[in-house]
Structure formats: structure tokens, C-alpha cells
Enzyme design. Structure first.
Site, PDB file in Angstrom:
ATOM      1  N   GLY A 184     -25.903  79.325 -25.677  1.00 53.73           N
ATOM      2  CA  GLY A 184     -24.860  79.854 -24.795  1.00 53.73           C
ATOM      3  C   GLY A 184     -23.534  79.987 -25.522  1.00 53.73           C
ATOM      4  N   ALA A 185     -23.073  81.243 -25.724  1.00 49.51           N
ATOM      5  CA  ALA A 185     -21.759  81.471 -26.341  1.00 49.51           C
ATOM      6  C   ALA A 185     -20.740  81.744 -25.250  1.00 49.51           C
ATOM      7  CB  ALA A 185     -21.821  82.633 -27.324  1.00 49.51           C
ATOM      8  N   VAL A 187     -25.351  76.853 -20.702  1.00 54.56           N
ATOM      9  CA  VAL A 187     -25.734  78.168 -20.171  1.00 54.56           C
ATOM     10  C   VAL A 187     -25.231  78.369 -18.743  1.00 54.56           C
ATOM     11  CG1 VAL A 187     -27.765  78.389 -21.667  1.00 54.56           C
ATOM     12  CG2 VAL A 187     -27.982  77.250 -19.456  1.00 54.56           C
ATOM     13  N   GLY A 188     -24.114  77.732 -18.418  1.00 56.70           N
ATOM     14  CA  GLY A 188     -23.531  77.894 -17.107  1.00 56.70           C
ATOM     15  C   GLY A 188     -23.719  76.657 -16.245  1.00 56.70           C
ATOM     16  N   HIS A 196      14.450  84.073 -28.447  1.00 56.23           N
ATOM     17  CA  HIS A 196      14.031  84.406 -29.813  1.00 56.23           C
ATOM     18  C   HIS A 196      14.252  83.203 -30.711  1.00 56.23           C
ATOM     19  CE1 HIS A 196      13.364  86.718 -33.448  1.00 56.23           C
ATOM     20  NE2 HIS A 196      14.480  86.174 -33.944  1.00 56.23           N
TER      21      HIS A 196
HETATM   22  P1  NAD Z   1     -20.521  80.273 -19.195  1.00 55.05           P
HETATM   23  O1  NAD Z   1     -20.972  81.030 -18.020  1.00 55.05           O
HETATM   24  O2  NAD Z   1     -19.123  80.360 -19.622  1.00 55.05           O
HETATM   25  O3  NAD Z   1     -21.389  80.664 -20.464  1.00 55.05           O
HETATM   26  C1  NAD Z   1     -22.775  80.528 -20.479  1.00 55.05           C
HETATM   27  C2  NAD Z   1     -23.314  81.464 -21.533  1.00 55.05           C
HETATM   28  O4  NAD Z   1     -24.685  81.183 -21.707  1.00 55.05           O
HETATM   29  C3  NAD Z   1     -23.212  82.928 -21.124  1.00 55.05           C
HETATM   30  O5  NAD Z   1     -22.646  83.669 -22.173  1.00 55.05           O
HETATM   31  C4  NAD Z   1     -24.647  83.317 -20.829  1.00 55.05           C
HETATM   32  O6  NAD Z   1     -24.914  84.667 -21.102  1.00 55.05           O
HETATM   33  C5  NAD Z   1     -25.394  82.402 -21.773  1.00 55.05           C
HETATM   34  N1  NAD Z   1     -26.774  82.118 -21.382  1.00 55.05           N
HETATM   35  C6  NAD Z   1     -27.278  81.939 -20.145  1.00 55.05           C
HETATM   36  N2  NAD Z   1     -28.598  81.637 -20.210  1.00 55.05           N
HETATM   37  C7  NAD Z   1     -28.921  81.631 -21.526  1.00 55.05           C
HETATM   38  C8  NAD Z   1     -30.125  81.369 -22.244  1.00 55.05           C
HETATM   39  N3  NAD Z   1     -31.245  81.049 -21.619  1.00 55.05           N
HETATM   40  N4  NAD Z   1     -30.100  81.473 -23.600  1.00 55.05           N
HETATM   41  C9  NAD Z   1     -28.955  81.783 -24.262  1.00 55.05           C
HETATM   42  N5  NAD Z   1     -27.784  82.023 -23.628  1.00 55.05           N
HETATM   43  C10 NAD Z   1     -27.767  81.937 -22.280  1.00 55.05           C
HETATM   44  O7  NAD Z   1     -20.953  78.747 -18.904  1.00 55.05           O
HETATM   45  P2  NAD Z   1     -20.627  77.414 -19.679  1.00 55.05           P
HETATM   46  O8  NAD Z   1     -20.078  77.681 -21.011  1.00 55.05           O
HETATM   47  O9  NAD Z   1     -21.835  76.567 -19.518  1.00 55.05           O
HETATM   48  O10 NAD Z   1     -19.493  76.812 -18.781  1.00 55.05           O
HETATM   49  C11 NAD Z   1     -19.715  76.641 -17.379  1.00 55.05           C
HETATM   50  C12 NAD Z   1     -18.489  76.900 -16.620  1.00 55.05           C
HETATM   51  O11 NAD Z   1     -17.586  75.795 -16.731  1.00 55.05           O
HETATM   52  C13 NAD Z   1     -17.675  78.089 -17.084  1.00 55.05           C
HETATM   53  O12 NAD Z   1     -18.158  79.297 -16.584  1.00 55.05           O
HETATM   54  C14 NAD Z   1     -16.331  77.779 -16.523  1.00 55.05           C
HETATM   55  O13 NAD Z   1     -16.300  78.158 -15.184  1.00 55.05           O
HETATM   56  C15 NAD Z   1     -16.264  76.273 -16.648  1.00 55.05           C
HETATM   57  N6  NAD Z   1     -15.540  75.905 -17.870  1.00 55.05           N
HETATM   58  C16 NAD Z   1     -14.262  76.330 -18.002  1.00 55.05           C
HETATM   59  C17 NAD Z   1     -13.553  76.039 -19.141  1.00 55.05           C
HETATM   60  C18 NAD Z   1     -12.163  76.533 -19.281  1.00 55.05           C
HETATM   61  O14 NAD Z   1     -11.586  76.939 -18.278  1.00 55.05           O
HETATM   62  N7  NAD Z   1     -11.585  76.542 -20.470  1.00 55.05           N
HETATM   63  C19 NAD Z   1     -14.148  75.307 -20.164  1.00 55.05           C
HETATM   64  C20 NAD Z   1     -15.466  74.914 -20.017  1.00 55.05           C
HETATM   65  C21 NAD Z   1     -16.148  75.214 -18.848  1.00 55.05           C
END
Ligand code: NAD
Ligand code: FAD
Length: 470
Positions: free
Chosen positions: A186-187, A275-276, A449
């Protein structure tokens, strides 16, 4: 049975903020939380955000950034610090201390606002004009209920988390040694933030992303520039990957995946699954009590966070919308004020996003792709940090600020930033959008500035083709 005006279930940023605001408004309020304290004898408030999310990740991001700067960048400033060494135990202790101080602080704030903390898992026993909630053997009644039970990391069958070798955010924030080779699935936000932490501390980091496009929700020019910079820093990010299996074999995790028809297999010291996240309703008895759950497992609510029952609300990660701490907090305040008879609103179009990598990525409002899809005519102006004097002084010249304004009215509809300190700079853009500002309003506002924020003014000038310094 003890009766409350408001019972808040969950003490994360949504729940504790709702409880504090309800207390401020003179409502008799209880806040129920089940997060076990490290000692095991009590619970801690603060939820995902304070315990295993926003706060510990930002503490490690800061420490790891300083480590990398000391090792690689101080010399260019003429500061010689030979033999920079990592003391991970101290770094982790510092993080834990910050978490302890902040979670302890929430307890004090609850007390100050006369909110009763109740420890245990809350189950909705009855929804009606007077709701009933069971917490173990105890039962309480409440005229209004606010559900703020948050979220948990999304599991995938291909990579079952044990939080030792294959970890989610909880394990990834607690490594006691730096993995030599680290794989991240998950990126997204967590993958990039925690991938950056461990890369800076010495891991070789491989990130496997399922989608073909990097950070698809972000402005595409910024996403491209960010990918280029993260790759330069050493993150090995592969798009369009399908992870077939991850298996622990002794002290290694073997990961098999495919991309573009090619099969890969590699061994790593640790694997992070990011992955979310999914809404958490486990143990709550939501469906049995009559609440509707949507296809993604979230509690259904309207724009005021009301469920189908007028006195039962749900806020934060457990409902629709971005899973962000500040969004949960805004909803918490709105709901407490609604219960007190006020008429608050949350401006969902003005919720900022930040990814705390270096450079940081921050945005509010719509992207160019979203405006095109909606058929909105707009003008764009951008300004690169390479042309900003302060950015040069700091040595942080990667990135830019982009402002999107409606063509006809000049009203700002989206602001996108890639750069050092973008997390703080985005506040100006959020305020501008909340006040319905035009790009011209920002362009005519005096910015000190030399500051990074001058790039915001210049981007606003660029909307009208009249930036001064580029
Ligand atoms: P995310 O939704 O940001 O990213 C998950 C990534 O995993 C997505 O790019 C997705 O396409 C990919 N993915 C999904 N299934 C996959 C698979 N089987 N194989 C490979 N890639 C896959 O979710 P996250 O990074 O787990 O973070 C969860 C949530 O927590 C975020 O959406 C955000 O709401 C919150 N969060 C926020 C912050 C911040 O505000 N700075 C920081 C961390 C987390
Ligand atoms: P939570 O914080 O999850 O809190 C819910 C609480 O409810 C928990 O304490 C849980 O124990 C309790 N609970 C659940 N069910 C019950 C029950 N039945 N009875 C009693 N208690 C119950 N967001 C940002 O805005 N900025 C960031 O920088 C950021 N970084 C993050 C980094 C990571 C690694 C992660 C995982 C998340 C990050 N987030 C960030 C997201 C942020 O943590 C969440 O959006 C936020 O915590 C949601 O708040 P909440 O109150 O809805 O839920």
C-alpha cells in the site's frame, strides 16, 4: 440506572472532543472507552490518533528526519557532526512519552469539563426516546447517544497480520530494531509516512501498490513530483502490484506478487500492511439496535451525522467521509452543539489533507481532474519553492504551491502544496476557502518576507499571470 443527557461511545478525537463540547454546554455527559492501558488495569483515551496513529507517527517522522539531516545535510550548512549514531530505544521512548502526556491530558480535560469517563466496551441495548447502553455489568440511560467508535486497519487474506513479522500501523510504530529489508503493501498515507520513517533510519524499503496511478486522489502534477522525490530518497515504489501471498519463514517474511504479468518473490525482515482502514462497530450491537450500516460497513448518517433515529448520532472514522482526526473533531463539536439546540455545520469541502512525508503534501478542495470532470471552468496558478528565498535558506526547494480558482468568479476552489511545512501553510488556504476568498484576495494580502508562505501569494498572483518572482 444512571441517566445522562449525552453518552459518547469512544474516546478518540471524535468522541473526546464531542464529550468536552457537550460538557462545556452544560450537558450531563459520559464518555465510554475500552482502549487498554499498557498497565492493563485501566483504559486510555485518545483513540487511534493519540495511541497508534497521528501522534506517534509524527513523533517518529520528526526524530527520523532529524537523524537523516544530522547524518546527511548538516555538513552542507558547515556543521560537522561526525559519527551520527541511531539510538532507537531512546527514539521510541520519546515517542511513548509524548503519547503518555497527551493521553493523560485528555483525562484532565474530561475532568475539567465534568465528563464522566466510563471504562469498558459499550453495547447499544436499546434505542428509543431514552437509549440504554450496557458496559459489562453496568447499564446506563442516555437521552442522546454519539457513536465515535473509529476504525481499524483493513486486513487482507494474502498477508495476515501478527504484529510481529507482518504488522499493521500498531506494530510498525513499535519496531525495536530497524529492519534491514522492509516491504510495505500500500503506497497510501501510512505506507509513505511509515515507509519514510524506516528508510531514514536505514531500512531498504520496497512499497507494493495495487493501483496503476500514484496517489490518485492528489493533484497529478504534485503526485508526479512527489513520486520522483520519494524515489530519489530511496523508496522503491512499484505500482500495479497484486500481492499473492506473504508467509513467515523463520526470521524472514517471504512475499510473492505480480505486476504487468511478471511474477516476483522476495524475502524481507518485516512486512507492513497498510491498505486502508475499515469502520469499527465490533461489540457495539449497532445492527441489532436498529442502525443502518452501509456497504462499506460504516454507520449511515446524514450531513449532520444523524442516524435514522433523531437522538442517535455517529461521527468520525465510523461514518462516511475522510478518515481524519480533524474531520472527526469538527463532527464532534457539530453534534454536541446540535444536541444543545444550536445550528452548527461542518464545511466538508474545506477539510484539509496532509501527508507528512518530506516534502509534505497538503491540499484542500478540488483537484484539476475533479474540476474538469465537473465541467467547472477554472484558472490555475503555481509557484515553485526553488524560486522562494526562504526555501533556499532552509534548503527545502522541492515542490510548489498550486491554486485553482473559478474562471468567472475567481473564487478559490482548490489549493495543492508539495513542500516543507505544507502542513501548516495549508491552514491559510483553508481559511481563504472558508471565507469564500478569491485568488485576488490572497494575492493582495501582505505576506511576511522571507517566508515559505510567500509562495502562496505568488501562486495566487500566477492565477492572473502576474507572479513577480517567476
Ligand atoms: P490509504 O487509503 O491512504 O492507502 C491505502 C493504499 O493501499 C491505497 O493506495 C490502495 O490503493 C492500496 N491498496 C489497497 N489494497 C491493496 C492491496 N491488496 N495490495 C496493494 N495495495 C493495496 O490507507 P492507509 O495508508 O492504510 O491509511 C488509512 C487511513 O488512515 C488513510 O486513508 C487516512 O484516512 C488515515 N491516515 C491519515 C494520515 C494523515 O492524515 N497524514 C496518516 C495516516 C493515516
Ligand atoms: P478512533 O481514534 O479510532 O477512536 C475510536 C475509539 O473508540 C477507540 O479508542 C476505541 O477503543 C473506542 N471504541 C470502539 N468501539 C468501542 C466500544 N464499543 N465501546 C467503547 N469504546 C469503543 N489523521 C489525521 O488527521 N492526521 C494524521 O496525521 C493521521 N495519522 C494517522 C497515522 C496512522 C498510523 C493512523 C492509523 C491513522 C492516522 N490518522 C491521521 C487517522 C486518525 O487517527 C483517525 O481519523 C482518527 O483517530 C479518527 O478518530 P475517531 O474518534 O473517529 O476514531
Amino acid at each position: 440506572m444512571e441517566t445522562y443527557d449525552v453518552a459518547v461511545i469512544g474516546g478518540g478525537p471524535g468522541g473526546y472532543v464531542a464529550a468536552i463540547r457537550a460538557g462545556q454546554l452544560g450537558l450531563k455527559t459520559a464518555c465510554i472507552e475500552r482502549w487498554p492501558a499498557a498497565s492493563g488495569s485501566d483504559v486510555v483515551y485518545g483513540g487511534t490518533c493519540l495511541n497508534v496513529g497521528c501522534i506517534p507517527s509524527k513523533a517518529l517522522l520528526e526524530s527520523s528526519h532529524r537523524f537523516e539531516e544530522a547524518a546527511e545535510e548538516f555538513a552542507a550548512h558547515g556543521v560537522k557532526v561526525g559519527g551520527v549514531k541511531l539510538d532507537l530505544a531512546t527514539m521510541q521512548k520519546r515517542k511513548d512519552k509524548i503519547v503518555g502526556e497527551l493521553t493523560g491530558g485528555i483525562r484532565l480535560l474530561l475532568k475539567k469539563n465534568k465528563v464522566e469517563p466510563i471504562a469498558g466496551t459499550a453495547r447499544l441495548a436499546k434505542i428509543g426516546p431514552q437509549c440504554e447502553i450496557e458496559i459489562g455489568d453496568r447499564k446506563i440511560a442516555a437521552t442522546n447517544v454519539i457513536i465515535a467508535t473509529g476504525s481499524v486497519s483493513r486486513p487482507i487474506p494474502a498477508a495476515p497480520v501478527d504484529n510481529k513479522m507482518i504488522v499493521d500501523n500498531i506494530g510498525a510504530l513499535a519496531f525495536t530494531e530497524v529492519p534491514k529489508r522492509l516491504c510495505v503493501i500500500g503506497a497510501g498515507v501510512i505506507g509513505l509516512e511509515l515507509g519514510s520513517v524506516w528508510r531514514r533510519l536505514g531500512s531498504e524499503v520496497v512499497i507494493l501498490e495495487a493501483m496503476p496511478e500514484f496517489l490518485a486522489a492528489t493533484d497529478s502534477a504534485l503526485a508526479k513530483a512527489a513520486l520522483r522525490e520519494f524515489t530519489r530518497q530511496g523508496l522503491k515504489i512499484s505500482m500495479g502490484c497484486k500481492v499473492d501471498q506473504a508467509q513467515v519463514a523463520g526470521k524472514k517474511v517471504k512475499v510473492s506478487w505480480s505486476d504487468g504479468g511478471k511474477q516476483h518473490s522476495d524475502s524481507f525482515d518485516r512486512l507492513i500492511v497498510a491498505v486502508g482502514r475499515i469502520a469499527c462497530t465490533e461489540g457495539l450491537g449497532a445492527t441489532e439496535a436498529g442502525l443502518k450500516i452501509d456497504a462499506a460497513g460504516r454507520i449511515e448518517v446524514d450531513e449532520h451525522c444523524r442516524t435514522a433515529h433523531a437522538n442517535v448520532y455517529a461521527i468520525g472514522d465510523v461514518v462516511r467521509g475522510p478518515m481524519l482526526a480533524h474531520k472527526a473533531e469538527e463532527e464532534g463539536v457539530m453534534v454536541a452543539e446540535l444536541i444543545a439546540g444550536q445550528k452548527p455545520e461542518v464545511e466538508y469541502d474545506c477539510i484539509p489533507w496532509v501527508i507528512y512525508t518530506h516534502p509534505e503534501i497538503a491540499w484542500v478542495g478540488r483537484t484539476e481532474a475533479q474540476l474538469k470532470e465537473a465541467g467547472v471552468a477554472y484558472r490555475a496558478g503555481s509557484f515553485p519553492f526553488i524560486a522562494n528565498g526562504r526555501a533556499k535558506g532552509i534548503g527545502d526547494t522541492v515542490g510548489m504551491v498550486k491554486i485553482l480558482a473559478e474562471k468567472e468568479s475567481d473564487r478559490v476552489v482548490g489549493v495543492h502544496m508539495l513542500g516543507g511545512n505544507a502542513s501548516d501553510m495549508i491552514a491559510e488556504a483553508v481559511l481563504a476557502m472558508e471565507f469564500g476568498a478569491s485568488a485576488e484576495d490572497i494575492a493582495r494580502t501582505c505576506h511576511a518576507h522571507p517566508t515559505l508562505s510567500e509562495a502562496v501569494k505568488e501562486a495566487a498572483l500566477a492565477v492572473d499571470g502576474r507572479a513577480i518572482h517567476s
